[in-house]
Write a protein that holds these residues in place. Structure first.
Motif, PDB file in Angstrom:
ATOM      1  N   ALA A 251      22.804  31.368  28.131  1.00 17.06           N
ATOM      2  CA  ALA A 251      22.650  32.051  29.416  1.00 17.06           C
ATOM      3  C   ALA A 251      23.811  31.730  30.348  1.00 17.06           C
ATOM      4  N   LEU A 252      24.275  30.462  30.326  1.00 14.43           N
ATOM      5  CA  LEU A 252      25.425  30.087  31.142  1.00 14.43           C
ATOM      6  C   LEU A 252      26.663  30.868  30.709  1.00 14.43           C
ATOM      7  N   GLY A 253      26.820  31.032  29.413  1.00 12.97           N
ATOM      8  CA  GLY A 253      27.923  31.849  28.928  1.00 12.97           C
ATOM      9  C   GLY A 253      27.828  33.278  29.418  1.00 12.97           C
ATOM     10  N   ALA A 254      26.589  33.803  29.470  1.00 19.65           N
ATOM     11  CA  ALA A 254      26.397  35.167  29.975  1.00 19.65           C
ATOM     12  C   ALA A 254      26.768  35.260  31.452  1.00 19.65           C
ATOM     13  N   VAL A 255      26.428  34.223  32.218  1.00 17.45           N
ATOM     14  CA  VAL A 255      26.808  34.193  33.637  1.00 17.45           C
ATOM     15  C   VAL A 255      28.327  34.243  33.768  1.00 17.45           C
ATOM     16  N   ILE A 256      29.004  33.419  32.983  1.00 18.38           N
ATOM     17  CA  ILE A 256      30.466  33.332  33.078  1.00 18.38           C
ATOM     18  C   ILE A 256      31.110  34.657  32.695  1.00 18.38           C
ATOM     19  N   VAL A 257      30.635  35.269  31.625  1.00 17.39           N
ATOM     20  CA  VAL A 257      31.220  36.540  31.186  1.00 17.39           C
ATOM     21  C   VAL A 257      30.943  37.640  32.203  1.00 17.39           C
ATOM     22  N   ALA A 258      29.677  37.746  32.652  1.00 22.13           N
ATOM     23  CA  ALA A 258      29.312  38.817  33.586  1.00 22.13           C
ATOM     24  C   ALA A 258      30.023  38.684  34.919  1.00 22.13           C
ATOM     25  N   ALA A 259      30.261  37.440  35.349  1.00 28.16           N
ATOM     26  CA  ALA A 259      30.956  37.229  36.618  1.00 28.16           C
ATOM     27  C   ALA A 259      32.464  37.155  36.448  1.00 28.16           C
ATOM     28  N   GLY A 260      32.910  36.690  35.284  1.00 28.96           N
ATOM     29  CA  GLY A 260      34.312  36.330  35.134  1.00 28.96           C
ATOM     30  C   GLY A 260      35.239  37.432  34.701  1.00 28.96           C
ATOM     31  N   TRP A 261      34.723  38.501  34.090  1.00 27.09           N
ATOM     32  CA  TRP A 261      35.634  39.533  33.578  1.00 27.09           C
ATOM     33  C   TRP A 261      36.452  40.154  34.713  1.00 27.09           C
ATOM     34  N   TRP A 262      35.767  40.444  35.829  1.00 28.66           N
ATOM     35  CA  TRP A 262      36.465  41.059  36.955  1.00 28.66           C
ATOM     36  C   TRP A 262      37.410  40.048  37.610  1.00 28.66           C
ATOM     37  N   VAL A 263      36.951  38.819  37.752  1.00 32.99           N
ATOM     38  CA  VAL A 263      37.787  37.776  38.358  1.00 32.99           C
ATOM     39  C   VAL A 263      39.041  37.565  37.526  1.00 32.99           C
ATOM     40  N   ALA A 264      38.897  37.547  36.204  1.00 35.72           N
ATOM     41  CA  ALA A 264      40.054  37.346  35.337  1.00 35.72           C
ATOM     42  C   ALA A 264      41.082  38.461  35.514  1.00 35.72           C
ATOM     43  N   ILE A 265      40.599  39.694  35.592  1.00 36.74           N
ATOM     44  CA  ILE A 265      41.521  40.809  35.779  1.00 36.74           C
ATOM     45  C   ILE A 265      42.272  40.666  37.096  1.00 36.74           C
ATOM     46  N   VAL A 266      41.538  40.355  38.166  1.00 42.01           N
ATOM     47  CA  VAL A 266      42.162  40.245  39.482  1.00 42.01           C
ATOM     48  C   VAL A 266      43.191  39.125  39.509  1.00 42.01           C
ATOM     49  N   GLU A 267      42.878  38.004  38.888  1.00 33.15           N
ATOM     50  CA  GLU A 267      43.792  36.869  38.920  1.00 33.15           C
ATOM     51  C   GLU A 267      44.999  37.074  38.009  1.00 33.15           C
ATOM     52  N   LEU A 268      44.825  37.868  36.933  1.00 32.38           N
ATOM     53  CA  LEU A 268      45.918  38.053  35.985  1.00 32.38           C
ATOM     54  C   LEU A 268      46.863  39.182  36.376  1.00 32.38           C
TER      55      LEU A 268
END
Length: 709
Positions: A251-268
């Motif tokens: 579930a923690l992995g799901a949180v990271i993926v669901a929240a992180g995909w957009w953040v990763a794009i913005v930061e990259l």
């Protein structure tokens, strides 16, 4: 499962009348229709109609005269408008369609509203109707959560309490991110409960996805509920310890993926290829997450914020004193706390009465999910020293409704026990006394209401003391208790849905003495004098005044125009924009361009639209709210210099000069807010440079500089 001829569909002969299958109770579609109308097997005939009635009433309540609030929070409405015409602005959550800067939140809530605008066109209704439907969906989810382990009456009570919570009625009719956040947190709670019941990993993974998208709605606030979800799952799930930990890691992995995909794009993505991240001082979403919108909210250290925070445990800042009683004070109490003392008592009562239940008991798990959510979030709000608005308390509403309904149901089932009856009666009486206090703060609004509430509650308290004795007495007791507990918050809610609300700081219910919020944006902080004060710092001669207090000289009701001085010095604009921005569409005056959008005259709107296609931005204005008014009036891109507070280094003076040299900005509109709490002073420097190098003219009472002349 055996296959019988009765289960094989047969073709209908050509020309024959097709049977109405849905009317046959033994047909699958007939069974589905029955479940829709009446509920599942074992449900009373009245249950599903009652649920549908609750949802219908909630929809009417939240959709009633929805467009009365106009653009509501124009800061977000402008971003919705931008996202509805430009996909890049949609993805990043840009304030303007030319993608100069984003709003100071992730864009998930904007996505839904922008899609609505793309379908229905730009209007107040198309922006706000998704929020109202989110409210209906949240009421339904609260019903489903409670109904899994408790009676239909308890579930209906939970949904009803949520529907008539004043702050819920406010925020499910408003365009702030809170509506989607509350829906996602409620969905995560429902999914976690399903995982606890079944022990299947898929439910907790989906719960993690819901929390992750909650992060993309309002960042770290979504994570307040994570310890509760994880703790209750560990305690109550019907699988081994090893599987429970494994499920939670997934579930923690799901949180990271669901929240992180957009953040990763913005930061990259290179900064030159995307808009500036509003609310940050370094153009970083991570800085925004952990600073201004993160730990800064807890500590009060929010660089670029409008001002300092509450000052730790004892408080004392502009956001009010922190401490355990914070949620009960001033206008905050009337948003959410009508039943909060009762909820805390009933939570303890239900835990005591259920202390012998098995570890995996679904009833106790449901209570712990709601109770933990309520307590953890309430404590965070009580002690956070940074920016805090009364409407944040909507995040407590589903949990509060669930605890009240479950606790009342458990206490009612144990009413043969004397101590339960005594405590129930005292709780009922205490709820009425607290309602009296809250109603008494409302400056004489419906003075008779608190008397009625107290009388009915006294009667309910007496009836609750009596031992169970027949259906008639039980019905009278329940009716009196419901009226005594819900009449006051329901009246507050009805007042809320019949009142227009605009600006960045709004509150539910009637005006309360000393309140920061209100229908039109709230009082000026620190007692802003009539006529406002100069916008920005350093060289901000454009005079972006802040709104005068309602009723003060030069700052009349609704934040009307105030201030003195010649147009060239920004006096007219400072007074007109400062007063008007402080409280457009009525209500108390507020912090000028910071809290409400500009009111745009037809002359100025026509000027900005002239040759609009030739420019990237038809105008630039200091502060996102000031720019938002012009953008919504023209539906053309307006650059919000400095973002929400005017304190972000976007653009720098050098960048602004380059844009002007390239002919990309047509006009500069004087006024707005400037540097705040250690943020960048770029907006003040830009205003000073424009004044020194361009000629001011006044259009519709607003000072304008033509940057192409």
């Amino acid at each position: 499962m055996s296959l019988t001829t009765a289960s094989i569909p047969t073709a209908t002969p050509v020309g024959a009348e097709r049977p109405v299958a849905d009317s046959r109770p033994d047909h699958p579609r007939g069974r589905r229709l029955r479940r829709l109308v009446r509920g599942g097997e074992g449900s009373a005939a009245w249950e599903r109609p009652a649920l549908l009635g609750l949802l219908a009433v909630t929809a009417v309540l939240y959709l009633w005269d929805l467009a009365a609030s106009g653009w509501a929070n124009s800061f977000y409405s402008a971003a919705v408008q931008a996202g509805s015409v430009n996909w890049e602005a949609f993805f990043y959550g840009s304030s303007d369609a030319a993608n100069s800067i984003t709003v100071d939140k992730p864009p998930a809530s904007l996505w839904i509203m922008a899609l609505s605008v793309r379908v229905f066109g730009l209007s107040s209704w198309s922006i706000l109707v998704p929020e109202a439907l989110m409210g209906v969906a949240t009421v339904w989810l609260v019903y489903l959560i409670v109904r899994r382990a408790y009676s239909a009456r308890a579930a209906l009570l939970a949904g009803g309490v949520l529907a008539v919570t004043p702050v819920a009625a406010l925020m499910f009719r408003f365009d702030n991110p809170d509506a989607l956040l509350v829906l996602l947190l409620t969905l995560a709670t429902y999914l976690t409960l399903r995982g606890i019941e079944s022990g299947r990993i898929r439910w907790v993974i989906w719960a993690g996805v819901a929390v992750g998208f909650g992060f993309l709605t309002k960042q770290l606030q979504a994570f307040l509920i994570l310890p509760v979800l994880a703790g209750v799952y560990l305690a109550a799930a019907r699988v081994s310890w090893a599987k429970r930990f494994g499920h939670l890691l997934a579930a923690l992995g799901a949180v990271i993926v669901a929240a992180g995909w957009w953040v990763a794009i913005v930061e990259l993505v290179p900064a030159a290829l995307r808009p500036y991240i509003g609310g940050s001082q370094t153009n970083s979403f991570l800085e925004l997450t952990f600073g201004y919108n993160g730990f800064g909210r807890l500590t009060g250290d929010e660089t670029g914020s409008v001002t300092g925070g509450g000052g730790g445990a004892t408080g004392g800042g502009m956001w009010g004193a922190t401490g355990i009683l914070r949620l009960f004070e001033n206008e905050i109490g009337g948003q959410i706390t009508w039943l909060l003392p009762a909820a805390l008592v009933l939570f303890v009562v239900a835990l005591v009465l259920g202390r012998a239940a098995a570890r995996t008991d679904t009833r106790r798990a449901t209570l712990l999910l709601f109770g933990g959510w309520l307590i953890v979030t309430a404590l965070a709000f009580s002690f956070m020293a940074g920016i805090f608005h009364a409407y944040y308390t909507v995040a407590l509403a589903p949990a509060l409704a669930g605890v009240v309904a479950i606790g009342a149901s458990v206490a009612w089932g144990a009413r043969e026990t004397l101590w339960v009856r005594v405590l129930s009666a005292l709780t009922m009486l205490g709820t009425a006394v607290w309602a009296w206090v809250l109603l008494d703060r409302a400056n004489g609004w419906l003075p008779w209401l608190k008397v009625v509430v107290l009388i009915v509650a006294l009667a309910a308290s007496v009836l609750l003391l009596l031992p169970p004795r027949g259906r008639t007495l039980s019905g009278a007791t329940v009716s009196a208790a419901l009226i005594g507990a819900l009449l006051a918050p329901t009246a507050y809610t009805l007042q809320t849905v019949t009142t227009a609300h605009t600006g960045s700081i709004v509150t539910a219910g009637p005006t309360v003495s000393g309140a920061m919020g209100g229908p039109g944006g709230g009082r000026g902080f620190g007692g802003v004098p009539a006529g406002g004060q100069a916008g920005g710092q350093g060289r901000a001669p454009a005079g972006g005044g802040q709104g005068g207090l309602a009723g003060a000289p030069g700052g009349g009701p609704g934040g009307s125009a105030g201030g003195n001085g010649a147009p060239a010095n920004g006096g007219t604009n400072g007074g007109t924009n400062g007063g008007t921005n402080g409280g457009t569409r009525g209500g108390a005056g507020g912090m000028g361009g910071l809290l409400g959008s500009s009111t745009v005259s037809s002359q100025l709107s026509a000027l900005l639209k002239t040759d609009a296609a030739k420019y990237t931005w038809v105008a630039a204005a200091i502060g996102s709210n000031s720019a938002a008014g012009y953008q919504l009036a023209t539906q053309e891109a307006v650059m919000p210099i400095g973002g929400f507070n005017g304190s972000d280094p976007s653009p720098t003076l050098a960048q602004f000069k380059q844009y002007v040299a390239e002919g990309r900005i047509h006009y500069f509109i004087a006024g707005g807010v400037g540097q705040s709490n250690g943020g960048s002073n770029a907006s003040s420097r830009i205003a000073g440079w424009v004044e020194a190098n361009f000629t001011a003219t006044t259009v519709g009472g607003v000072t304008v500089y033509d940057l192409t002349s």
